[in-house]
Design a protein around this motif. Structure first.
Motif, short mmCIF file in Angstrom:
data_model
loop_
_atom_site.label_atom_id
_atom_site.label_comp_id
_atom_site.label_asym_id
_atom_site.label_seq_id
_atom_site.Cartn_x
_atom_site.Cartn_y
_atom_site.Cartn_z
N LEU A 70 0.26 7.67 5.02
CA LEU A 70 0.67 8.60 3.97
C LEU A 70 2.16 8.44 3.68
O LEU A 70 2.57 8.45 2.51
N GLU A 71 2.97 8.31 4.73
CA GLU A 71 4.41 8.15 4.53
C GLU A 71 4.73 6.86 3.79
O GLU A 71 5.78 6.76 3.13
N ARG A 72 3.86 5.87 3.89
CA ARG A 72 4.05 4.61 3.17
C ARG A 72 3.27 4.59 1.86
O ARG A 72 3.20 3.56 1.20
N MET A 73 2.65 5.69 1.52
CA MET A 73 1.88 5.85 0.29
C MET A 73 0.74 4.85 0.19
O MET A 73 0.45 4.31 -0.88
N GLU A 74 0.07 4.63 1.30
CA GLU A 74 -1.12 3.77 1.30
C GLU A 74 -2.38 4.57 1.05
O GLU A 74 -3.44 4.01 0.77
N ILE A 75 -2.28 5.90 1.19
CA ILE A 75 -3.40 6.79 0.90
C ILE A 75 -2.86 7.96 0.07
O ILE A 75 -1.66 8.26 0.11
N PRO A 76 -3.72 8.61 -0.71
CA PRO A 76 -3.24 9.69 -1.57
C PRO A 76 -2.80 10.91 -0.76
O PRO A 76 -3.26 11.15 0.36
N LEU A 77 -1.90 11.68 -1.35
CA LEU A 77 -1.37 12.88 -0.74
C LEU A 77 -1.94 14.09 -1.47
O LEU A 77 -1.76 14.23 -2.68
N SER A 78 -2.64 14.95 -0.74
CA SER A 78 -3.22 16.13 -1.38
C SER A 78 -2.22 17.29 -1.32
O SER A 78 -1.31 17.31 -0.49
N PRO A 104 -0.06 15.02 -8.30
CA PRO A 104 -1.35 14.78 -8.96
C PRO A 104 -2.51 15.31 -8.12
O PRO A 104 -2.43 15.32 -6.89
N PRO A 105 -3.60 15.72 -8.74
CA PRO A 105 -4.76 16.19 -7.99
C PRO A 105 -5.40 15.03 -7.23
O PRO A 105 -5.41 13.89 -7.70
N ASP A 106 -5.93 15.33 -6.08
CA ASP A 106 -6.57 14.31 -5.25
C ASP A 106 -8.04 14.22 -5.62
O ASP A 106 -8.89 14.93 -5.08
#
Length: 335
Positions: A70-78, A104-106
């Protein structure tokens, strides 16, 4: 005042298209600009508090690996995850609410798509500068926190290409120039925080960052502080270019003011192309930091920066132009 001896060579950090590395194409399901900024911000907060990935992940109700990605923005952040993490890091409720409302919405598989973006995915208007989806641009108006986030994102970038037609950007300044440019009486839009948040000292600085600084030639003659301040500042740039001991070599080029004819480039004024964790985005400072990616405008500015690198004077010519400007300022400072 006698100018310093000119080094025997100018270190070239790159030439031609080699100055810019290719990055993954940006699509509608790529990370939104605010997500890239928040990835950097969340990591800096965690490190500043001395929290391990394991401890922080437990607070955010996720796995250690998920938080790292998440910190590297490899997965979306809700929104829920963002709120949990920020609250556990002690961020004030009003700031949590502010950041959450622009996230943005997940929605799995199409989390950033809007009707406008779906129309923009067609190839009927590839040069449309107005092509922009709802999540393609974010202006961070949270005062010193916003400016600190801007600094942290520029530090984290693996590659940075900055253009300025107004002032020498942070990271290239002498202390005297820094004091003059951030003087409230001179500068209405500070690009560094007046009160440095505690977490900024722990923001990651990429030790392998490739930096390209494009200076509009008018910057060399734009007064900031006294003539002595300007002469010292420009000689500092020569040191960065020349690879002297104690200096980190960077690529600095002077761009003739009349060279860029791109409307998007001229409107930007002071702008950077940053590559952060494999994502690219356009970042700038106006009344507040702003970030944009994926839109027609972002692509136009990115392409303009690529062209500007090619149009800029070569290393030797740029070195000579900066040295000559430094000599002019030193002459004005002489009694």
């Amino acid at each position: 005042m006698k100018p310093p001896a000119r080094p025997s060579r100018v270190v070239e950090a790159g030439s031609g298209t080699g100055l810019l590395h290719p990055v993954a194409p940006v699509t509608a399901d790529s990370a939104a600009p605010i997500e890239i900024v928040l990835g950097v911000y969340l990591r800096a907060l965690r490190l500043a508090l001395g929290r391990s990935l394991t401890d922080a992940a437990r607070s955010g109700r996720m796995s250690r690996s998920a938080l790292s990605r998440l910190e590297r923005m490899e997965i979306p952040l809700s929104v829920r995850t963002l709120g949990s993490l920020l609250q556990s890091y002690g961020v004030e409720a009003r700031d949590v609410q502010y950041l959450s409302q622009y996230l943005p919405p997940d929605v799995h598989g199409a989390r950033h798509l809007t009707a406008l973006q779906r129309r923009a995915e067609g190839e009927s208007e590839p040069g449309n500068l107005a092509r922009r989806g709802r999540w393609d641009m974010w202006v961070d108006v949270a005062g010193d926190e916003a400016v600190a986030r801007y600094a942290a994102v520029t530090w984290a970038a693996s590659e940075s290409v900055q253009y300025t037609m107004s002032r020498i950007p942070p990271g290239f300044r002498t202390p005297a120039y820094q004091a003059a440019i951030t003087d409230p009486g001179r500068c209405l839009e500070s690009d560094e925080p007046a009160e440095v948040p505690f977490w900024l000292a722990h923001a990651t600085r990429n030790p392998f960052q490739r930096q390209v600084l494009l200076l509009d030639d008018t910057v060399l003659d734009r007064p900031v502080g006294t003539p002595e301040v300007m002469a010292e500042q420009l000689r500092h740039l020569l040191g960065l270019m020349g690879g002297r001991p104690g200096y980190r070599p960077v690529t600095i080029r002077v761009l003739p003011h009349a060279a860029p004819n791109d409307e998007a480039f001229q409107l930007a004024g002071e702008v950077g192309l940053l590559t952060v964790y494999g994502h690219w985005l356009i970042a700038g400072m106006n009344l507040a930091p702003w970030y944009e990616a994926r839109s027609g405008y972002a692509h136009a500015v990115r392409d303009s920066l690529h062209r500007a690198v090619q149009q800029a004077d070569d290393g030797r010519r740029s070195y000579d132009l900066i040295r000559q400007a430094a000599d002019r300022w030193a002459h004005k400072a002489a009694p």
